[in-house]
Design a protein around this motif. Structure first.
Motif, mmCIF file in Angstrom:
data_model
loop_
_atom_site.group_PDB
_atom_site.id
_atom_site.type_symbol
_atom_site.label_atom_id
_atom_site.label_comp_id
_atom_site.label_asym_id
_atom_site.label_seq_id
_atom_site.Cartn_x
_atom_site.Cartn_y
_atom_site.Cartn_z
ATOM 1 N N MET A 1 0.845 -1.180 0.000
ATOM 2 C CA MET A 1 0.000 0.000 0.000
ATOM 3 C C MET A 1 0.884 1.235 0.000
ATOM 4 O O MET A 1 1.875 1.312 0.726
ATOM 5 N N THR A 2 0.520 2.193 -0.817
ATOM 6 C CA THR A 2 1.188 3.492 -0.846
ATOM 7 C C THR A 2 0.139 4.552 -0.556
ATOM 8 O O THR A 2 -0.901 4.602 -1.211
ATOM 9 N N VAL A 3 0.422 5.389 0.435
ATOM 10 C CA VAL A 3 -0.526 6.402 0.872
ATOM 11 C C VAL A 3 0.133 7.777 0.833
ATOM 12 O O VAL A 3 1.261 7.942 1.303
ATOM 13 N N ILE A 4 -0.575 8.731 0.258
ATOM 14 C CA ILE A 4 -0.168 10.133 0.348
ATOM 15 C C ILE A 4 -1.150 10.803 1.311
ATOM 16 O O ILE A 4 -2.364 10.712 1.118
ATOM 17 N N VAL B 1 -1.642 7.490 11.465
ATOM 18 C CA VAL B 1 -1.852 6.624 10.295
ATOM 19 C C VAL B 1 -0.533 5.973 9.890
ATOM 20 O O VAL B 1 -0.482 4.762 9.623
ATOM 21 N N ILE B 2 0.522 6.741 9.862
ATOM 22 C CA ILE B 2 1.830 6.205 9.473
ATOM 23 C C ILE B 2 2.303 5.164 10.491
ATOM 24 O O ILE B 2 2.815 4.102 10.124
ATOM 25 N N GLN C 1 1.324 -2.533 11.110
ATOM 26 C CA GLN C 1 0.637 -3.552 10.311
ATOM 27 C C GLN C 1 1.543 -4.194 9.271
ATOM 28 O O GLN C 1 1.086 -4.984 8.462
ATOM 29 N N GLY C 2 2.800 -3.852 9.267
ATOM 30 C CA GLY C 2 3.731 -4.522 8.367
ATOM 31 C C GLY C 2 4.392 -3.638 7.338
ATOM 32 O O GLY C 2 5.245 -4.091 6.591
ATOM 33 N N GLY C 3 4.000 -2.378 7.246
ATOM 34 C CA GLY C 3 4.728 -1.491 6.360
ATOM 35 C C GLY C 3 3.911 -0.852 5.273
ATOM 36 O O GLY C 3 2.739 -0.559 5.446
ATOM 37 N N ARG D 1 8.017 12.468 -1.089
ATOM 38 C CA ARG D 1 7.596 11.360 -1.947
ATOM 39 C C ARG D 1 7.389 10.116 -1.093
ATOM 40 O O ARG D 1 7.954 10.008 -0.013
ATOM 41 N N PRO D 2 6.604 9.154 -1.561
ATOM 42 C CA PRO D 2 6.385 7.940 -0.770
ATOM 43 C C PRO D 2 7.706 7.254 -0.402
ATOM 44 O O PRO D 2 8.557 7.012 -1.260
ATOM 45 N N VAL D 3 7.854 6.996 0.893
ATOM 46 C CA VAL D 3 9.020 6.305 1.432
ATOM 47 C C VAL D 3 8.527 5.187 2.345
ATOM 48 O O VAL D 3 7.381 5.190 2.802
ATOM 49 N N SER D 4 9.393 4.251 2.635
ATOM 50 C CA SER D 4 9.047 3.129 3.498
ATOM 51 C C SER D 4 8.741 3.621 4.917
ATOM 52 O O SER D 4 9.563 4.318 5.518
#
Length: 186
Positions: free
Chosen positions: A1-4, A29-30, A36-38, A57-60
Motif C-alpha cells: 500500500m502506498t498512501v499520500i 496513520v503512518i 501492520q507490516g509497512g 515522496r512515498p518512502v518506506s
C-alpha cells in the motif's frame, strides 16, 4: 500500500484546527501502517499551492519514519483552500501502480472551498484513490459530493482520536478490511 497524506495548510485551518490535530492524525496513520507490516507513505502540505520543497515522496514507513515525522512537524500557512493543487502534487509523486498495489490519497481538509480544477485533478490519479476527510461544520462542503471520490468522511471537529480513527478506517476500507470500533470505559 502506498498512501499520500495531503494535509490542508490553508489559512482557515489555523483557525479550525488550532492544536494541529491533523498532523497528529497523519502521524497515527503512518504508525498504524508500520505496525501492520509497512507500506509507503508520503506527505503533501497544501493551500493555494502545494510546494515541492514541503512534499515528501512515498518512502518506506519501516525505514524512513524520521523523514515522515520531520515533514509532519512543519506548520506552513499556504494561503487559501485549493484542493486541486494537493491532488496534482500527489499525482506527480505517485509512481504507476503495480497490478497488486493499492494507492490512496487521504485529503484532510476543513472544506472551506472546492476551488477550481478539482475534477480535472482527480482524473490524474488512479480511479477511486482519493478519500476526503472533511472536518468542520458541514456547510462548507457544497460541491464535494458531486465528484467521484472513493469516500467522503465528515467529522464535526478536529478531535485527535476521532480523526486518527477515521483515517485508519478509510485506509482499512480501501484494503477491504474494517476496523473494530473503539470501546470506551466510563
Amino acid at each position: 500500500m502506498t498512501v499520500i497524506i495531503a494535509v490542508d495548510d490553508s489559512g482557515s485551518t489555523s483557525g479550525t484546527d488550532p492544536y494541529a490535530v491533523r498532523y497528529a492524525a497523519a502521524r497515527a496513520v503512518i504508525e498504524w501502517m508500520r505496525r501492520q507490516g509497512g507500506g509507503q507513505a508520503g506527505v503533501v502540505h497544501w493551500g493555494s499551492t502545494a510546494p515541492a520543497r514541503l512534499a515528501v515522496r512515498p518512502v518506506s514507513v519501516n525505514r524512513k519514519m524520521r523523514t515522515l515525522r520531520r515533514a509532519l512537524s512543519q506548520r506552513p500557512n499556504l494561503g487559501w483552500t485549493v484542493p486541486a493543487v494537493a491532488l496534482q502534487r500527489a499525482a506527480r509523486m505517485l509512481p504507476t501502480p503495480a497490478p497488486d498495489e493499492l494507492q490512496a490519497v487521504l485529503l484532510v481538509t476543513d472544506a472551506e472551498d472546492c476551488g477550481e480544477g478539482l475534477a480535472e485533478a482527480l482524473g490524474l490519479l488512479t480511479e477511486r484513490a482519493v478519500h476526503v476527510l472533511i472536518v468542520g461544520d458541514g456547510d462548507q462542503d457544497a460541491g464535494w459530493e458531486a465528484l467521484p471520490f472513493a469516500s467522503i468522511t465528515r467529522l464535526p471537529s478536529f478531535n485527535n482520536q476521532a480523526l486518527a480513527l477515521a483515517c485508519g478506517s478509510v485506509l482499512a476500507g480501501a484494503l477491504g478490511l474494517r476496523l473494530r470500533p473503539l470501546t470506551t470505559t466510563p
